[in-house]
Design an enzyme around this catalytic site. Structure first.
Site, PDB file in Angstrom:
ATOM      1  N   LYS A   1      42.718 135.633 -16.104  1.00  0.00           N
ATOM      2  CA  LYS A   1      42.961 136.366 -14.856  1.00  0.00           C
ATOM      3  C   LYS A   1      44.263 135.880 -14.227  1.00  0.00           C
ATOM      4  O   LYS A   1      44.510 134.678 -14.143  1.00  0.00           O
ATOM      5  CB  LYS A   1      41.798 136.179 -13.876  1.00  0.00           C
ATOM      6  CG  LYS A   1      40.535 136.886 -14.351  1.00  0.00           C
ATOM      7  CD  LYS A   1      39.440 136.818 -13.310  1.00  0.00           C
ATOM      8  CE  LYS A   1      38.123 137.318 -13.866  1.00  0.00           C
ATOM      9  NZ  LYS A   1      37.849 138.723 -13.621  1.00  0.00           N
TER      10      LYS A   1
ATOM     11  N   HIS B   1      33.209 129.490 -16.367  1.00  0.00           N
ATOM     12  CA  HIS B   1      34.195 129.977 -15.397  1.00  0.00           C
ATOM     13  C   HIS B   1      34.368 129.024 -14.202  1.00  0.00           C
ATOM     14  O   HIS B   1      35.476 128.680 -13.827  1.00  0.00           O
ATOM     15  CB  HIS B   1      33.806 131.356 -14.852  1.00  0.00           C
ATOM     16  CG  HIS B   1      33.486 132.375 -15.901  1.00  0.00           C
ATOM     17  ND1 HIS B   1      34.070 132.388 -17.130  1.00  0.00           N
ATOM     18  CD2 HIS B   1      32.640 133.438 -15.888  1.00  0.00           C
ATOM     19  CE1 HIS B   1      33.599 133.412 -17.846  1.00  0.00           C
ATOM     20  NE2 HIS B   1      32.719 134.061 -17.106  1.00  0.00           N
TER      21      HIS B   1
HETATM   22  C1  BG6 Z   1      30.640 137.099 -17.548  1.00  0.00           C
HETATM   23  C2  BG6 Z   1      29.179 136.898 -17.266  1.00  0.00           C
HETATM   24  O1  BG6 Z   1      31.182 135.983 -18.206  1.00  0.00           O
HETATM   25  O2  BG6 Z   1      31.355 137.313 -16.348  1.00  0.00           O
HETATM   26  C3  BG6 Z   1      28.615 138.051 -16.478  1.00  0.00           C
HETATM   27  O3  BG6 Z   1      28.464 136.753 -18.473  1.00  0.00           O
HETATM   28  C4  BG6 Z   1      29.459 138.353 -15.264  1.00  0.00           C
HETATM   29  O4  BG6 Z   1      27.276 137.799 -16.103  1.00  0.00           O
HETATM   30  C5  BG6 Z   1      30.932 138.473 -15.644  1.00  0.00           C
HETATM   31  O5  BG6 Z   1      28.999 139.559 -14.687  1.00  0.00           O
HETATM   32  C6  BG6 Z   1      31.809 138.646 -14.428  1.00  0.00           C
HETATM   33  O6  BG6 Z   1      33.135 138.839 -14.812  1.00  0.00           O
HETATM   34  P1  BG6 Z   1      34.200 139.398 -13.789  1.00  0.00           P
HETATM   35  O7  BG6 Z   1      35.489 139.335 -14.531  1.00  0.00           O
HETATM   36  O8  BG6 Z   1      33.765 140.787 -13.444  1.00  0.00           O
HETATM   37  O9  BG6 Z   1      34.151 138.496 -12.591  1.00  0.00           O
END
Ligand code: BG6
Length: 509
Positions: free
Chosen positions: A205, A263
């Site tokens: 990102k 994350h």
């Molecule tokens: C993923 C998870 O890694 O990230 C999901 O497995 C989650 O549960 C997603 O919804 C969210 O990604 P972003 O980029 O929409 O914040």
């Protein structure tokens, strides 16, 4: 005056120039899955549309369905039309579609992998893909051993001469330290560590990379980035959606394994790490790993962690069901859809500064942010009433949506009195730059094809993150059910209690 001294450690590449991948192909295992359809295939088109893929790029799908090349090309076409970020151009699609191939078969089927090898050989000779092939594992980890074994058996893991072979691995990378190590052993036996690209899409990102730019390209922030000035850090990843159709993946995994292990701990690492010697992969990864190793857990995990499960409620004006009513979820499930933890970092810079991490589904709105909250000024030469509306100064990185950064500080309210209130100074990507941010998957897939690894966590980081999380998961497993929270709210009462125990409150993002 500054004197430029050539630093041999410094990254010598000019990273301003658009980087275009050389001749190569990508094989996707698991083409029928959501991830391939919604993220991977559209990102490949977006890269082609931006002119960042070689004209002879080839995309090979592998799955059980008895499809011909054209059937698979149609699937890619539909997913591109529906999900790509950039506009659809027929000429770009035509060129991309000429390189689309499909191989049908089971992962256990030798003949299918021999055919895959033949298809890749043809692409090398007919389209000039040069023996360079990336294998994208968009499949559950239980299939890794068989696919890795097949790639070895069919000779696909070995590259001739200077050609390369790379594997791209999606999370979940294990469900605890032990399983992550086992999974790694499987991959490590066949592929060199430098050929393994573990995707954590948060690192792709734009705003997450900007965290490094803001911290290390300026002189404004770093002097105050430590326990002399910082009171605490709150990292929030809130989602308004429920689990949708992902019951099979999510139940038994839960919020902490799904996003804190990867994350959120990566966001913590980038916020707290020391300056790397350069942006070469080894140095960035080394600093992230160092700070993750310094993470400690609170003694009392009952007070300093919280977990919850969404109950029915309202979201965007419509009633929504609770987690236990979702299709495919057993009514007795104890999987958490909300998790909050406090960790500390045991080093000179951060001693005494708690880092609070929280994530949840079906919360008030979708927002991911990192809030660095500062201590109050050591002395306020104002009356008590003048400053009663003044809270802590803060620097907030908004990862999504409305990507940007806010600095919160106190300012005098216009008028004859002296009343001080919080105001915000805002930097928004959309206002400062004309080009829109690429999707995380565009950046990461391009980096795989270029063999550029800084944004991919090394196994050591993955293992360290599991070492942090495992004791919390064990503690929860022994302590009954998660608390319920109303959909559309901000999590269970225990999450508020956890902050109150430290005399703090969560920010309302
Ligand atoms: C993923 C998870 O890694 O990230 C999901 O497995 C989650 O549960 C997603 O919804 C969210 O990604 P972003 O980029 O929409 O914040």
């Amino acid at each position: 005056m500054t004197t430029e001294v050539a630093n041999p450690l410094r990254d010598a590449r000019d990273r301003r120039l658009p980087r275009i991948a050389g001749p190569c192909s990508m094989v996707i295992f698991g083409v029928t899955g959501d991830l391939a359809r919604k993220k991977v295939m559209p990102a490949i088109y977006d890269l082609a549309n931006r002119g960042l893929l070689p004209p002879n790029f080839a995309l090979v799908g592998f799955a059980r369905q008895e499809w011909a090349d054209q059937d698979f090309a149609q699937i890619v076409h539909d997913s591109v039309k529906q999900h790509s970020r950039t506009p659809f151009h027929e000429e770009v699609w035509q060129q991309l579609s000429e390189g689309i191939r499909y191989v049908a078969g089971d992962f256990g089927d030798d003949a299918a992998f021999d055919q895959l090898a033949a298809v890749l050989g043809d692409l090398d000779s007919m389209r000039g893909t040069g023996g360079n092939h990336a294998f994208y594992f968009s499949i559950p980890p239980r299939f890794f051993p068989v696919v890795v074994k097949q790639l070895k058996r069919s000779g696909l893991s070995e590259s001739p001469g200077k050609a390369w072979r790379r594997v791209v691995i999606e999370k979940p990378f294990g469900h605890d330290l032990k399983s992550a190590q086992e999974l790694n052993a499987v991959v490590d036996e066949v592929f060199e560590p430098s050929s393994v690209f573990r995707i954590d899409h948060y690192l792709g990102k734009e705003t997450v990379q900007n965290l490094l730019a803001i911290r290390f390209a300026n002189n404004l922030f770093e002097p105050i980035w430590n326990n002399n000035f910082v009171d605490s850090v709150q990292i929030t990843m809130a989602e308004d959606i429920g689990i949708g159709s992902r019951a099979g993946y999510y139940d038994g995994i839960g919020a902490a394994r799904d996003v804190i292990q990867n994350h959120l701990l990566q966001l913590l690492a980038l916020t707290a790490m020391e300056e790397p010697l350069s942006f070469d992969a080894d140095y960035v990864r080394m600093e992230k790993e160092k700070v993750l190793r310094a993470v400690t857990l609170p003694k009392d995990l009952s007070t300093h962690t919280a977990r919850g499960q969404y109950a029915p409620g309202w979201q965007g004006g419509v009633p929504v069901i609770g987690y236990l009513e979702e299709a495919g979820i057993p009514p007795t499930s104890t999987t958490e859809t909300f998790a909050a933890i406090r960790v500390d970092i045991d080093n000179r810079r951060w001693a005494g500064v708690p880092f609070y991490l929280r994530t949840g589904k079906r919360l008030g709105r979708r927002v991911t942010e990192i809030a660095v909250i500062f201590k109050r000024a050591p002395h306020l030469p104002f009356s008590q009433t003048s400053v009663e509306e003044l809270s802590h100064n803060a620097i907030v990185f908004r990862v999504q949506p409305d990507e940007g950064m806010t600095v919160r500080f106190g300012s005098k309210v216009p008028g004859t009195g002296m009343e001080i209130r919080d105001v915000n100074m805002d930097f928004q990507y959309g206002d400062s730059f004309t080009q829109s941010s690429p999707e995380a998957y565009e950046r990461l897939i391009l980096d795989v094809l270029l063999g550029d690894p800084p944004l991919f966590p090394r196994i050591e980081e993955v293992e360290t993150s599991w070492r942090i999380l495992d004791p919390i998961l064990d503690h929860w497993a022994k302590n009954g059910k998660p608390d319920q929270y109303t959909s559309g709210g901000w999590g269970p009462k225990s999450a508020y209690d956890m902050m109150a125990a430290d005399g703090r409150t969560w920010r309302r993002p």
